[in-house]
Structure formats: C-alpha cells, structure tokens
Write an enzyme that holds these catalytic residues in place. Structure first.
Site, short mmCIF file in Angstrom:
data_model
loop_
_atom_site.label_atom_id
_atom_site.label_comp_id
_atom_site.label_asym_id
_atom_site.label_seq_id
_atom_site.Cartn_x
_atom_site.Cartn_y
_atom_site.Cartn_z
N GLU A 165 37.01 14.29 75.06
CA GLU A 165 36.62 13.12 74.27
C GLU A 165 35.16 13.21 73.87
O GLU A 165 34.30 13.55 74.68
CB GLU A 165 36.85 11.84 75.09
CG GLU A 165 38.32 11.57 75.44
CD GLU A 165 39.16 11.21 74.23
OE1 GLU A 165 38.58 10.89 73.17
OE2 GLU A 165 40.41 11.24 74.35
N ARG A 211 46.67 -2.81 75.47
CA ARG A 211 48.00 -3.05 74.88
C ARG A 211 49.01 -3.40 75.96
O ARG A 211 49.97 -4.11 75.74
CB ARG A 211 48.42 -1.76 74.17
CG ARG A 211 49.21 -1.92 72.92
CD ARG A 211 49.48 -0.58 72.24
NE ARG A 211 49.16 0.59 73.02
CZ ARG A 211 49.98 1.17 73.90
NH1 ARG A 211 51.17 0.69 74.13
NH2 ARG A 211 49.59 2.25 74.56
N CYS A 245 40.85 4.26 80.78
CA CYS A 245 40.16 5.56 80.65
C CYS A 245 38.85 5.41 79.90
O CYS A 245 37.82 5.94 80.31
CB CYS A 245 41.04 6.57 79.92
SG CYS A 245 42.42 7.13 80.91
N HIS A 298 41.23 13.92 77.93
CA HIS A 298 42.61 13.41 77.97
C HIS A 298 43.60 14.57 77.92
O HIS A 298 43.35 15.59 77.26
CB HIS A 298 42.88 12.47 76.79
CG HIS A 298 42.69 11.02 77.12
ND1 HIS A 298 41.79 10.22 76.47
CD2 HIS A 298 43.32 10.22 78.03
CE1 HIS A 298 41.86 8.98 76.97
NE2 HIS A 298 42.78 8.96 77.92
N1 PCA Z 1 45.46 7.03 80.91
C1 PCA Z 1 45.09 5.68 80.57
C2 PCA Z 1 44.57 5.06 81.85
C3 PCA Z 1 44.96 6.00 82.93
C4 PCA Z 1 45.41 7.21 82.26
O1 PCA Z 1 45.73 8.28 82.82
C5 PCA Z 1 44.10 5.61 79.42
O2 PCA Z 1 44.10 6.51 78.56
O3 PCA Z 1 43.33 4.64 79.34
#
Ligand code: PCA
Length: 196
Positions: free
Chosen positions: A78, A88, A141, A163
């Site tokens: 990111e 959401r 996240c 991610h």
């Molecule tokens: N993904 C979520 C929260 C925890 C995770 O693994 C997110 O992208 O916010």
C-alpha cells in the site's frame, strides 16, 4: 536487527485470514533480520494499540503489517493510509464507524516508508503476482496503517502495509493465491527492506 510482521485474525464470514497464515509460514530469520510475528484483532482501536505496544516491546527497525483484501489478484504493498474510518461491515466487536476521522487533527494521508516499488519489482521478477495499491480501504487495516505511520514518523522505523488476496480454497469464484506463494511474496518484501 528486528523486523516486526503482523497479520490479522479472521473477520466477516471467513474462517481463516491468509494474512496471518502466511506470516506464520515465514522463517525466524530472513537474511540478517530476526522476524517477530504478531496476530492483530480485527477491532478498531484495539489493533492499533496492540501494534503500538509490540513496537515498544521489540524496538524493530522495520514494521510490515499484512492484511487480507478479498478480491485482489496480487500482493499489493500500500502506498498511502488515509485519515478515515468508514466500515462497510462491523469489526469483530460489532463496531461500525461511518465516515469518521481516525485523528480529527491529523493529516489526510500518510505515505508508506517501505520501498514499495522495489518490493513489487522484486516479487514480479520472481513470478509472484504483485502491484502497488493506492488505497488500503477505510476499515481496520487502513486504521492500523495510519496509526503505524503516525507513530513511526521521525523514529527512523521503516514501516507500511501490504494487502494480500484470498488464499486458494477460501472463496469460490474469487481470485486467490496459494498460501505458499503469499508467504514467498512476503519474504521477498522483507528481503527488499533497506534496513537489512
Ligand atoms: N483485512 C481487513 C481488516 C483485517 C484484514 O485482514 C481490511 O482490509 O481492513
């Protein structure tokens, strides 16, 4: 030196979260770096607090937080955390903030200090699907990422967020990667850090 890598517990209707499953598969030592792992709860506020105390305990030179972004086809370092919570779905404690600032006085966005482009290039060179992402969303996240960048500011700690997609077998009809490939990608991310 020490690299702190975190993943998340499962959330929503998922039974596993490939972010922590992949973090778990990493070796204890990558090059010169000692790997410290931590599993964070998918809970607004709490996850960032736990991360902060882990940083105080282990004093890492670098921190990579990893989370699941279901629907993505690649491992995505990111670029930027935004100062916004807009959930959401409820988190694992039922909290569902809608369109609220993480820090009412904070900056709108904070950039990753990880070598994100080099991470993507090196993963791709090894045949691992990877691309940059310019949005970590507005759920837990992104909050963890934003708070991480706030506390890492001026500390010299290299920090940021990555991610990962669903792992194979998790969700029918959704893009996915083998857990081993996700773990290999994360390993390449660690090897790309400029502190090691
Ligand atoms: N993904 C979520 C929260 C925890 C995770 O693994 C997110 O992208 O916010």
């Amino acid at each position: 030196m020490t690299v702190l890598i975190t993943g998340f517990e499962p959330f929503g209707d998922d039974m596993i979260n490939p972010s922590y499953e992949a973090v778990r598969m990493l070796p204890d030592l990558i090059g010169e770096a000692r790997i410290v792992r931590c599993r964070l709860p998918v809970v607004f506020g709490e996850a960032a607090e736990i991360l902060k105390s882990e940083i105080e305990t282990h004093r890492p030179q670098a921190v990579i937080c990893v989370g699941l972004a279901g629907g993505r086809r690649a491992i995505t370092p990111e670029v930027i955390a935004v100062n916004l919570k807009d959930a959401r779905i409820p988190d694992n404690k039922g909290q569902q903030p809608r369109w609220v600032r993480i820090d009412p006085k904070g900056e709108d966005g904070l950039l990753s200090t990880l070598p994100v482009q080099a991470m993507v290039d090196r993963m791709q060179a090894k045949g691992i699907p990877a691309e940059l992402s310019y949005s970590a969303g507005t759920f837990v996240c992104n909050e963890v990422f934003y708070q991480l960048m706030r506390s890492a500011k001026g500390s010299g700690i290299e920090a940021g967020f990555v991610h990962v997609p669903y792992s194979v077998g998790m969700k029918e009809g959704q893009p996915a990667m083998e857990l081993e490939a996700i773990a290999r990608g994360l390993r390449v991310c660690v090897e790309t850090l400029s502190v090691i």
